[in-house]
Design a protein around this motif. Structure first.
Motif, PDB file in Angstrom:
ATOM      1  N   ARG A 251       0.874  -1.174   0.000  1.00 48.12           N
ATOM      2  CA  ARG A 251       0.000   0.000   0.000  1.00 48.12           C
ATOM      3  C   ARG A 251       0.906   1.218   0.000  1.00 48.12           C
ATOM      4  NH1 ARG A 251      -2.008   2.178   5.719  1.00 48.12           N
ATOM      5  NH2 ARG A 251      -1.453   4.060   4.571  1.00 48.12           N
ATOM      6  N   LYS A 252       0.320   2.384  -0.235  1.00 44.24           N
ATOM      7  CA  LYS A 252       1.087   3.612  -0.155  1.00 44.24           C
ATOM      8  C   LYS A 252       1.126   4.084   1.297  1.00 44.24           C
ATOM      9  CE  LYS A 252       0.156   5.042  -4.876  1.00 44.24           C
ATOM     10  NZ  LYS A 252      -0.448   6.040  -5.781  1.00 44.24           N
ATOM     11  N   PRO A 253       2.313   4.424   1.820  1.00 41.05           N
ATOM     12  CA  PRO A 253       2.368   4.956   3.177  1.00 41.05           C
ATOM     13  C   PRO A 253       1.708   6.324   3.238  1.00 41.05           C
ATOM     14  CG  PRO A 253       4.483   5.205   2.111  1.00 41.05           C
ATOM     15  CD  PRO A 253       3.633   4.398   1.169  1.00 41.05           C
ATOM     16  N   ASP A 254       1.409   6.762   4.430  1.00 36.07           N
ATOM     17  CA  ASP A 254       0.809   8.085   4.596  1.00 36.07           C
ATOM     18  C   ASP A 254       1.838   9.194   4.460  1.00 36.07           C
ATOM     19  OD1 ASP A 254      -2.092   7.420   5.529  1.00 36.07           O
ATOM     20  OD2 ASP A 254      -0.788   6.084   6.672  1.00 36.07           O
ATOM     21  N   LEU A 255       3.101   8.848   4.711  1.00 35.95           N
ATOM     22  CA  LEU A 255       4.176   9.824   4.613  1.00 35.95           C
ATOM     23  C   LEU A 255       5.487   9.082   4.370  1.00 35.95           C
ATOM     24  CD1 LEU A 255       4.816  12.927   5.027  1.00 35.95           C
ATOM     25  CD2 LEU A 255       5.443  12.315   7.372  1.00 35.95           C
ATOM     26  N   CYS A 256       6.347   9.681   3.554  1.00 37.13           N
ATOM     27  CA  CYS A 256       7.697   9.157   3.343  1.00 37.13           C
ATOM     28  C   CYS A 256       8.693  10.210   3.805  1.00 37.13           C
ATOM     29  CB  CYS A 256       7.927   8.815   1.879  1.00 37.13           C
ATOM     30  SG  CYS A 256       9.624   8.305   1.497  1.00 37.13           S
ATOM     31  N   VAL A 257       9.627   9.801   4.659  1.00 38.37           N
ATOM     32  CA  VAL A 257      10.684  10.718   5.099  1.00 38.37           C
ATOM     33  C   VAL A 257      12.028  10.110   4.713  1.00 38.37           C
ATOM     34  CG1 VAL A 257       9.382  11.842   6.913  1.00 38.37           C
ATOM     35  CG2 VAL A 257      10.611   9.738   7.431  1.00 38.37           C
ATOM     36  N   SER A 258      12.927  10.967   4.230  1.00 40.25           N
ATOM     37  CA  SER A 258      14.217  10.514   3.717  1.00 40.25           C
ATOM     38  C   SER A 258      15.337  11.274   4.426  1.00 40.25           C
ATOM     39  CB  SER A 258      14.278  10.757   2.211  1.00 40.25           C
ATOM     40  OG  SER A 258      15.485  10.281   1.666  1.00 40.25           O
ATOM     41  N   GLY A 259      16.381  10.551   4.843  1.00 36.56           N
ATOM     42  CA  GLY A 259      17.493  11.181   5.545  1.00 36.56           C
ATOM     43  C   GLY A 259      17.761  10.506   6.887  1.00 36.56           C
ATOM     44  N   VAL A 260      18.263  11.199   7.847  1.00 34.29           N
ATOM     45  CA  VAL A 260      18.827  12.541   7.723  1.00 34.29           C
ATOM     46  C   VAL A 260      20.151  12.427   6.983  1.00 34.29           C
ATOM     47  CG1 VAL A 260      19.713  14.552   8.953  1.00 34.29           C
ATOM     48  CG2 VAL A 260      17.739  13.316   9.875  1.00 34.29           C
ATOM     49  N   ASN A 261      20.275  13.162   5.881  1.00 33.50           N
ATOM     50  CA  ASN A 261      21.475  13.087   5.067  1.00 33.50           C
ATOM     51  C   ASN A 261      22.672  13.693   5.790  1.00 33.50           C
ATOM     52  OD1 ASN A 261      22.605  12.544   2.294  1.00 33.50           O
ATOM     53  ND2 ASN A 261      23.126  14.701   2.484  1.00 33.50           N
ATOM     54  N   HIS A 262      23.822  13.063   5.601  1.00 34.28           N
ATOM     55  CA  HIS A 262      25.073  13.602   6.130  1.00 34.28           C
ATOM     56  C   HIS A 262      25.627  14.596   5.108  1.00 34.28           C
ATOM     57  CE1 HIS A 262      25.817  10.483   9.377  1.00 34.28           C
ATOM     58  NE2 HIS A 262      24.769  10.008   8.732  1.00 34.28           N
ATOM     59  N   GLY A 263      25.320  15.887   5.266  1.00 35.43           N
ATOM     60  CA  GLY A 263      25.774  16.903   4.329  1.00 35.43           C
ATOM     61  C   GLY A 263      24.619  17.666   3.714  1.00 35.43           C
ATOM     62  N   ALA A 264      24.937  18.820   3.144  1.00 37.90           N
ATOM     63  CA  ALA A 264      23.929  19.741   2.624  1.00 37.90           C
ATOM     64  C   ALA A 264      23.226  19.204   1.389  1.00 37.90           C
ATOM     65  CB  ALA A 264      24.576  21.082   2.294  1.00 37.90           C
ATOM     66  N   ASN A 265      21.933  19.531   1.290  1.00 33.66           N
ATOM     67  CA  ASN A 265      21.172  19.309   0.060  1.00 33.66           C
ATOM     68  C   ASN A 265      20.402  20.580  -0.298  1.00 33.66           C
ATOM     69  OD1 ASN A 265      21.678  16.735  -1.066  1.00 33.66           O
ATOM     70  ND2 ASN A 265      20.602  15.777   0.636  1.00 33.66           N
ATOM     71  N   HIS A 266      21.047  21.721  -0.101  1.00 37.43           N
ATOM     72  CA  HIS A 266      20.418  22.980  -0.490  1.00 37.43           C
ATOM     73  C   HIS A 266      20.756  23.308  -1.950  1.00 37.43           C
ATOM     74  CE1 HIS A 266      24.423  24.530  -0.231  1.00 37.43           C
ATOM     75  NE2 HIS A 266      24.456  24.655   1.089  1.00 37.43           N
ATOM     76  N   SER A 267      20.125  24.351  -2.470  1.00 33.79           N
ATOM     77  CA  SER A 267      20.377  24.877  -3.824  1.00 33.79           C
ATOM     78  C   SER A 267      20.410  23.758  -4.868  1.00 33.79           C
ATOM     79  CB  SER A 267      21.665  25.710  -3.835  1.00 33.79           C
ATOM     80  OG  SER A 267      22.797  24.941  -3.470  1.00 33.79           O
ATOM     81  N   ILE A 268      21.444  23.745  -5.716  1.00 36.02           N
ATOM     82  CA  ILE A 268      21.499  22.808  -6.847  1.00 36.02           C
ATOM     83  C   ILE A 268      21.655  21.362  -6.399  1.00 36.02           C
ATOM     84  CG2 ILE A 268      24.005  22.854  -7.177  1.00 36.02           C
ATOM     85  CD1 ILE A 268      21.303  22.979  -9.958  1.00 36.02           C
ATOM     86  N   ASN A 269      22.070  21.138  -5.152  1.00 35.00           N
ATOM     87  CA  ASN A 269      22.285  19.772  -4.668  1.00 35.00           C
ATOM     88  C   ASN A 269      21.030  18.903  -4.770  1.00 35.00           C
ATOM     89  OD1 ASN A 269      24.972  20.265  -3.913  1.00 35.00           O
ATOM     90  ND2 ASN A 269      24.337  21.102  -1.943  1.00 35.00           N
ATOM     91  N   VAL A 270      19.870  19.551  -4.783  1.00 33.80           N
ATOM     92  CA  VAL A 270      18.626  18.783  -4.858  1.00 33.80           C
ATOM     93  C   VAL A 270      18.556  17.954  -6.141  1.00 33.80           C
ATOM     94  CG1 VAL A 270      17.213  20.563  -5.979  1.00 33.80           C
ATOM     95  CG2 VAL A 270      16.141  18.935  -4.422  1.00 33.80           C
ATOM     96  N   ILE A 271      19.228  18.411  -7.202  1.00 35.38           N
ATOM     97  CA  ILE A 271      19.215  17.691  -8.474  1.00 35.38           C
ATOM     98  C   ILE A 271      19.979  16.374  -8.382  1.00 35.38           C
ATOM     99  CG2 ILE A 271      19.927  17.804 -10.903  1.00 35.38           C
ATOM    100  CD1 ILE A 271      17.664  19.702 -10.273  1.00 35.38           C
ATOM    101  N   TYR A 272      21.074  16.377  -7.649  1.00 34.77           N
ATOM    102  CA  TYR A 272      21.959  15.215  -7.579  1.00 34.77           C
ATOM    103  C   TYR A 272      21.636  14.277  -6.408  1.00 34.77           C
ATOM    104  CZ  TYR A 272      24.729  18.371 -10.484  1.00 34.77           C
ATOM    105  OH  TYR A 272      25.141  19.235 -11.462  1.00 34.77           O
TER     106      TYR A 272
END
Length: 263
Positions: free
Chosen positions: A95-116
Motif C-alpha cells: 500500500r502507499k504509506p501516509d508519509l515518506c521521510v528521507s534522511g537525515v542526510n550527512h551533508g547539505a542538500n540545499h540549492s542545486i544539490n537537490v538535483i543530484y
C-alpha cells in the motif's frame, strides 16, 4: 446503547535515505518519528550518495530484513534510494504509506544539490507516487555529527504534516538543518531554492601503476544574494524548508515561446 467509536488508523511512515541503512542519520530520523505512526525502514545496503533519481535496470534487486535499533521493522535494499521507495510500496507495505521521510542526510542538500541528491530523489519519487514526503539533511558530513537539532526539527515538521487536515498528496519538502548547536538555531524559514552551485574541475592523478585517473573537486559558489533562499537561511542559523516539485516545466518561458514563436 452507546455507539462504538471507530479507532483512528495509525499512519504508516516510510523511512529511507541514501547514506545506507547503517548510517547514524537514518537512526536519528527513525528516533524523530517514532510514536507518530507505524514506522517501516527500507534503505540501501550501502552508501548511494549522488545517485540522483537513478533506478536499477538490468540487474537483480534484493531485499533483506535486518535488525534495526529500537526494534523497528527494517529492510536493506541492494538498489538505489528510488528503488527503495518503489519496492517498499509494492513488496513490503502493499500500500502507499501516509508519509515518506528521507534522511537525515550527512551533508547539505540545499540549492542545486537537490538535483543530484539521492536523499531528495527518494522523497520526490514518493511525491510522484502521490505520497507526501520530506527529505532531511544536516550540514555536517562527519559520521560523528550531532543529530539532536535535526531530530528535534524533523519531529516538529512531521507532526505539522500529520496534523494537517488535507495534505497535498504530491507535497515534497526539502529541509536542511544548520550544523550548529540546537540552542543557536533561530527557528524555521520557508524558502526558495538559491541559485548556487559548485564550480567544478577534475583533478588529474596517477594510480600506483602509473595510469591516469580523475578526481572530481570543486568550490561552492552562491550567485544568489536574496534573503529568502535556503543558502541565506542556513548561513544565518535557520532551518530551511523549500517546497519542491517534480514538474520541471518553465511556465514563464512556455508562455513566451507560445507568444513569440511562429509555428
Amino acid at each position: 446503547m452507546a455507539k462504538s467509536v471507530k479507532k483512528k488508523e495509525e499512519p504508516v511512515i516510510l523511512v529511507t535515505n541514501d547514506d545506507g541503512i547503517t548510517a547514524p542519520g537514518i537512526q536519528a530520523l527513525v528516533e524523530a518519528v517514532k510514536g507518530l505512526g507505524k514506522v517501516v525502514v527500507v534503505a540501501p545496503d550501502k552508501p548511494q550518495s549522488g545517485m540522483g533519481h537513478a533506478i536499477t535496470i538490468g540487474q537483480l534487486l534484493r531485499l533483506q530484513k535486518v535488525n534495526f535499533p529500537g526494534d523497528v521493522e527494517a529492510y536493506s535494499c541492494s538498489g538505489t534510494p528510488v528503488d527503495c521507495v518503489k519496492l517498499a510500496v509494492d513488496k513490503i507495505l502493499h500500500r502507499k504509506p501516509d508519509l515518506c521521510v528521507s534522511g537525515v542526510n550527512h551533508g547539505a542538500n540545499h540549492s542545486i544539490n537537490v538535483i543530484y541528491s539521492g536523499t531528495m530523489s527518494a522523497a520526490l519519487e514518493a511525491a510522484i507516487e502521490s505520497i507526501p514526503s520530506v527529505g532531511f539533511s544536516l550540514l555536517d558530513y562527519s559520521i560523528e555529527a550531532d543529530f539532536s537539532a535535526a531530530t528535534k526539527y524533523a519531529r516538529l515538521i512531521v507532526q505539522q504534516l500529520l496534523e494537517g487536515r488535507s495534505l497535498d498528496k504530491h507535497l515534497c519538502l526539502n529541509v536542511n538543518i544548520p550544523a550548529s548547536p540546537e540552542k543557536l538555531i533561530k527557528g524555521i524559514k520557508i524558502c526558495r531554492q538559491a541559485y548556487a552551485k559548485y564550480e567544478e574541475e577534475f583533478d588529474e592523478r596517477k594510480d600506483p601503476t602509473g595510469k591516469k585517473y580523475y578526481w572530481l573537486t570543486g568550490e561552492f559558489q552562491n550567485f544568489d544574494k536574496g534573503r529568502d533562499t535556503d543558502v541565506w537561511a542556513l548561513k544565518n542559523n535557520y532551518v530551511s524548508v523549500v517546497p519542491v516539485q517534480f514538474d520541471l516545466t518553465n511556465y514563464e518561458l512556455k508562455e513566451k515561446l507560445e507568444k513569440n514563436w511562429k509555428l
